[in-house]
Design an enzyme around this catalytic site. Structure first.
Site, mmCIF file in Angstrom:
data_model
loop_
_atom_site.group_PDB
_atom_site.id
_atom_site.type_symbol
_atom_site.label_atom_id
_atom_site.label_comp_id
_atom_site.label_asym_id
_atom_site.label_seq_id
_atom_site.Cartn_x
_atom_site.Cartn_y
_atom_site.Cartn_z
ATOM 1 N N THR A 133 2.933 1.171 5.282
ATOM 2 C CA THR A 133 1.299 1.566 5.612
ATOM 3 C C THR A 133 0.438 0.381 6.126
ATOM 4 O OG1 THR A 133 0.647 0.733 3.165
ATOM 5 C CG2 THR A 133 1.602 2.908 3.471
ATOM 6 N N CYS A 134 -0.583 0.530 6.123
ATOM 7 C CA CYS A 134 -1.550 -0.343 6.836
ATOM 8 C C CYS A 134 -2.127 -1.518 5.824
ATOM 9 C CB CYS A 134 -2.571 0.208 7.738
ATOM 10 S SG CYS A 134 -2.138 1.047 9.088
#
Ligand code: PLP
Length: 388
Positions: free
Chosen positions: A338-339
């Site tokens: 994920t970011c």
């Protein structure tokens, strides 16, 4: 959720290398099903169930579905004669396809909405856990069909997850609550406790068993309908740290404490982690890498918003394995897909140089992993594949 400052997914057992057949097995599954995966071994699950029966002879086991709520787990355990701990309507729904009698369930959530009680009754449950008078009163309309277990809180320093902070009446309240139930015409079948999950010392279980034994004896001298059940919860640990945890030693004091209970008390337990943790293996793939400062970063296609969510919610670190075995090991970081920057699976670990496409294996990943994974960044959960 913990803050980023608290969360340090640092050292834990990491195996570098492995047998070719083992690597090929994982590679063939990824070729067939994609990555990431969670591999569920029914035979390992069955082994854990039988082992627990041996460690706790005569204790009826109710699998805590929340740990890994998967149909294949339910089917396998039901086939072995296991009973089930349900704590929500969704968990009751999971049992339905297997036509498991409600009499083989207990509803263990101490706080219930009225519709949850009705759903559990429709599912056939007749035993409900409560820990206060208000919750007892919710069961009043059904008093002719139900029996209660009164949950007692015993705080534990040795458990990774203390479950007596949020639930459980104080031991000093037990007698009064049992007498109030009697006055309301509700039958209290017995007592229950959960000293906390991944309890590294058996001492808290022992003290809780002994304390409940004394309470049961004292209450049974005062009431005509005696307490006849003690539910010792879960909390039985697994060896994430791979330090040679010897379960035959760990369970011995529990068995001794149980042997000291009044003879006519039926003992039940609600294990989750012990049954499923060793039965599930995570397979993820290195999707990219970068050199940043002193660290080699590897980006995996699974992380703490996915199968490794237990590193945050459950506070566990799982033993890892990569198949490269170079002499040269570099300080490395394994990051999730994920970011978000908290999405780190392992940091400050020494690894040989990995390449894009390499597999990273997470062992003992059945308990509170898939169960708590999220869809953050709209990334799909790891596919669960039953391997035997
Ligand atoms: C009420 C209850 N029973 C059983 C369990 C299972 O515990 P464990 O996985 O530690 O065996 C839990 C875990 O949260 C629980 O809350």
């Amino acid at each position: 959720m913990k803050s980023e400052a608290d969360y340090r997914p640092g050292p834990r057992p990491i195996t570098c290398g492995g047998r070719d057949e083992e690597r090929e097995f994982y590679e063939s599954l990824v070729a067939r099903h994609g990555s990431p995966l969670l591999l569920l071994s029914r035979s390992r699950l069955a082994r854990q169930y039988r082992a627990l029966q041996d460690y706790l002879p005569g204790v009826s086991l109710y699998y805590a579905i929340k740990a890994f709520p998967h149909p294949a787990v339910i089917e396998t355990l039901a086939g072995l004669g296991c009973h089930f701990d349900v704590a929500s309507e969704g968990e009751i729904d999971l049992l339905r396809p297997f036509r498991i009698s409600g009499r083989k369930t207990i509803h263990t959530h101490p706080v219930k909405k009225p519709e949850h009680i009705k759903a559990a009754l429709r599912g056939g449950s007749t035993t409900f856990v409560v820990d206060n008078l208000d919750e007892m009163k919710k069961l009043l309309p059904f008093r002719h069909r139900v029996g209660l277990l009164l949950r007692v809180g015993f705080r534990s320093d040795s458990a990774a997850v203390d479950l007596s902070r949020k639930f459980g009446c104080a031991p000093e309240q037990v007698e009064e609550l049992v007498l109030q139930a009697r006055d309301l015409g509700i039958h209290v079948r017995g007592l229950s406790f959960h000293v906390g999950s991944q309890s590294l010392s058996p001492q808290t279980h022992v003290e809780a068993i002994e304390h409940c034994g004394r309470l049961i004896e004292s209450i049974n001298r005062q009431v005509s309908n005696p307490l006849s059940v003690l539910d010792i919860g879960g909390g039985f640990p697994v060896d994430y740290a791979q330090e040679g945890l010897d379960h035959s030693v760990w369970f011995r004091p529990l068995r001794e404490a149980l042997a000291g209970l009044p003879e006519d008390v039926q003992i039940i337990a609600e294990p989750g982690r012990f049954l499923v943790a060793p039965a599930v293996t995570s397979v993820s793939t290195v999707s990219g890498k970068a050199r940043r400062g002193d660290y080699q970063w590897y980006y995996l296609d699974d992380g703490v918003y996915g199968s490794y969510s237990g590193q945050l919610f459950d506070h566990m670190l799982y033993p890892l394995q990569v198949f490269r075995d170079g002499e040269q090991r570099k300080p490395s970081i394994l990051a999730g897909p994920t970011c978000d920057s908290i999405d780190i699976v392992a940091e400050d670990v020494l690894l040989p140089e990995l390449e894009e496409g390499d597999l990273v294996i997470g062992h003992m990943m059945g308990a509170y992993t898939a169960a708590t994974s999220t869809r953050f960044n709209s990334i799909n959960a790891a596919r669960i594949v039953v391997v035997d």
